[in-house]
Scaffold this active site. Structure first.
Site, PDB file in Angstrom:
ATOM      1  CB  CYS A  55      -1.021   0.021   1.353  1.00 28.28           C
ATOM      2  SG  CYS A  55      -1.990  -1.496   1.383  1.00 28.28           S
ATOM      3  CG  ASP A 219      -4.134  -0.424  -2.864  1.00 27.65           C
ATOM      4  OD1 ASP A 219      -4.324  -1.645  -3.289  1.00 27.65           O
ATOM      5  OD2 ASP A 219      -3.580  -0.273  -1.609  1.00 27.65           O
ATOM      6  CG  HIS A 220      -0.865  -3.382  -3.511  1.00 29.80           C
ATOM      7  ND1 HIS A 220      -1.246  -4.584  -2.947  1.00 29.80           N
ATOM      8  CD2 HIS A 220      -0.932  -2.620  -2.593  1.00 29.80           C
ATOM      9  CE1 HIS A 220      -2.017  -4.380  -1.845  1.00 29.80           C
ATOM     10  NE2 HIS A 220      -1.646  -3.182  -1.336  1.00 29.80           N
TER      11      HIS A 220
END
Length: 602
Positions: A55, A219-220
């Site tokens: 994050c 976000d990933h």
């Protein structure tokens, strides 16, 4: 209508910790009608990546348009200063006349007042609060798919996606807990999809949809073990969809809505793209390439990915990928992939995998996660999408390996990669300033650092006598790479023992710790213990310095009476102080707990 008012509104919807587990990406197990529809109305990117697989550094890259590894903000959960030269995109958009809101996650991994960067940053922040006639930029961060959402147990009977229907990846053992967590995770993906639907409905009902460009992305990657935090496809490849209204069709990245876009896109490109969409110039410090708008830049051939410290676990890896291959260089290959990280191992699936491995029940592919890493990895991601078969030693791929290796070195030099210096030295070198600025100063011996790191991590038997010479260098970070080279090539390092003994009084923590680890591996256990205890007992040392020692103690399972006493006393002394997330953000405490559990002390 003025030119300013003709500029598009921009809505970003981000979800947490999820790879492209969506129907529109071909996942038949997913239940994602909203995002599937959004993809049919917009453009689905098939090569979109988070530059960091976790994050805070991922968001650091997004908000600045600079790689977190270049900012000096790559280490997970840290608040090192940001350079004053690097300005968050929200401030640039506000200066350009946009009303900017963030609902609500910040997590930018640098020191500063995050709320001051926005017109509104709160759980009630919303585009509808924008002054009349002013274009808006609004973010909604959806936490529903975050890793923590698989920690609370939901019974099989309550799950909508059934564990028995899960198709497990080949690197995961077939445990009850693994199947359950996968199923529970897909339920969370479905819930997130419904939340996206609510936001899009609200936009439609506001009458602003035809003036608003909508971005959706994660976000990933994530979220089960070996995804989030890792440089594989599972940790870095993200869903990425952009819907562009007809009046802005000049910005279409393909012929028509519903088309896919195979351009290489990564998070470092987002800030330049925002500026391009609103007609503003990209600042010189930004390191990405705009892929939409008035000033689209050429597609990069490569995407660059980085991994640093993940909470209490210290590591360093770099990756380069094109559309067929992924190259990974591991700068601390003496650390296993799946180090026992306290937060990650809240998941029952991760616990079951570790238990299976320890019981000897994992097959060869499933066992790789608990073994030391090679220095180099090369995967044919077209033919090996799970990245299971390392081709780095295959002569047939020598040219590919050398090409990717050279690109990694070129990029590290271009961005002035901060990770060439151990985290324990940031404050000493940068003072109150940023590591971004230090790495560009005359005080930084950058070329020597990069050369030392590459020498230390060269494959094969290594250059032992060169590493011994590095140990004598006046710069402690170069000495760090000298001992790193010895540790990587420890089987050939017996002749370095006198030099390591002579360096036992090293003061720079990270370098001293690895000297102690190398000495221990070469049989000098008493001297190693002396080094470790000297640092642990020094009240002037920081939490991060103690964490470095404890990482080494755990990695080599170095148990002595005095070390065990210190660890036990420290753990019990802190246990009553810590509550909630403090348990995970006090990394020396987390390491003590992990070690004591392994030794069956607690």
């Amino acid at each position: 209508m003025s030119a300013q008012h003709q500029r598009p509104n921009i809505l970003w919807i981000t979800s947490e910790d999820n790879s492209p587990f969506l129907g529109c990406y071909g996942d038949a197990f997913a239940t994602t009608p909203t995002l599937d529809k959004l993809a049919s109305e917009g453009f689905r990117y098939t090569n979109a990546y988070a530059n960091c697989p976790v994050c805070a550094p991922a968001r650091n890259t997004i908000i600045t348009g600079v790689y977190a590894a270049s900012n000096g903000n790559e280490q997970m959960r840290s608040t090192y200063p940001k350079s004053k030269l690097v300005i968050p995109y929200s401030e640039l958009l506000r200066k350009a006349g946009y009303y900017c809101t963030n609902n609500v996650k910040t997590d930018y991994n640098f020191a500063g007042d995050y709320k001051a960067m926005w017109d509104e940053c709160s759980p009630t922040a919303h585009w509808k609060n924008s002054p009349e006639g002013k274009p808006f930029f609004a973010i909604f961060n959806l936490l529903t798919t975050h890793e923590s959402q698989i920690f609370p147990y939901i019974s099989d009977a309550e799950l909508r996606h059934k564990p028995e229907d899960v198709v497990l990846p080949p690197y995961h053992p077939d445990t009850k807990e693994m199947r359950h967590d996968w199923a529970q995770y897909y339920d969370k993906i479905e819930d997130m999809d419904a939340q996206v639907g609510s936001l899009l409905k609200e936009l439609e009902e506001s009458g602003l949809a035809e003036n608003t460009i909508v971005f959706y992305y994660a976000d990933h990657g994530g979220v089960l073990a070996r995804s989030k935090r890792y440089l594989f496809e599972t940790g870095t490849w993200v869903p990425f969809i952009v819907r562009i209204p007809e009046q802005y069709k000049k910005y279409f990245p393909a012929e028509k809505p519903g088309d896919t876009v195979d351009r290489n896109v990564s998070f470092v490109d987002l800030a330049p793209t925002l500026l391009s969409l609103i007609g503003e110039e990209k600042p010189d410090y930004m390191q990405g390439n705009a892929f939409l708008g008035n000033a689209v830049e050429p597609e990069p051939r490569y995407v660059h990915l980085t991994r640093g410290r993940m909470d209490e676990r210290i590591d360093m890896s770099r990756a380069v990928l094109d559309k067929k291959y992924r190259y990974i260089r591991n700068y601390m290959p003496f650390r296993i992939y799946m180090q026992h990280l306290a937060y990650l191992f809240n998941a029952r699936s991760a616990q079951s995998w570790e238990n299976y491995y320890q019981a000897g029940r994992c097959n060869e592919l499933q066992s790789i996660a608990f073994q030391p890493k090679p220095v180099e990895e090369l995967y044919d991601t077209e033919n090996d999408p799970n990245e299971l078969y390392n081709l780095a030693d295959d002569p047939e791929y020598k040219d590919v390996l050398e090409r990717m290796r050279k690109e990694n070195i070129r990029w590290m030099k271009h961005i002035r990669d901060v990770a060439l210096i151990p985290e324990t030295e940031y404050a000493k070198r940068a003072g109150d300033g940023s590591m971004y600025d230090y790495m560009r100063s005359e005080a930084c011996p950058f070329d020597d650092l990069l050369a030392a790191a590459e020498l230390a991590t060269e494959p094969g038997k290594g250059a032992i006598y060169d590493y011994i010479e590095l140990l004598k260098n006046k710069d402690s970070a170069i000495r760090f790479w000298g001992v790193t080279g010895l540790l990587i090539h420890i089987d050939n390092a017996e002749q370095a023992l006198p030099a390591l003994k002579a360096a036992a009084d090293e003061d720079a923590t990270a370098t001293a710790v690895l000297i102690g680890e190398a000495l221990c591996r070469l049989g000098e256990k008493e001297l190693a213990e002396t080094i470790f205890l000297r640092i642990l007992k020094d009240e002037h040392r920081t939490m991060m310095e103690r964490t470095w020692v404890l990482n080494s103690v755990d990695a080599i399972d170095f148990r002595t009476l005095e070390l065990e006493k210190w660890i036990n006393d420290f753990y019990n002394g802190k246990k009553s102080e810590l509550k909630g997330f403090d348990v995970y953000s006090n990394y020396d405490f987390s390491m003590c707990k992990t070690i004591l559990e392994k030794w069956d002390v607690i």
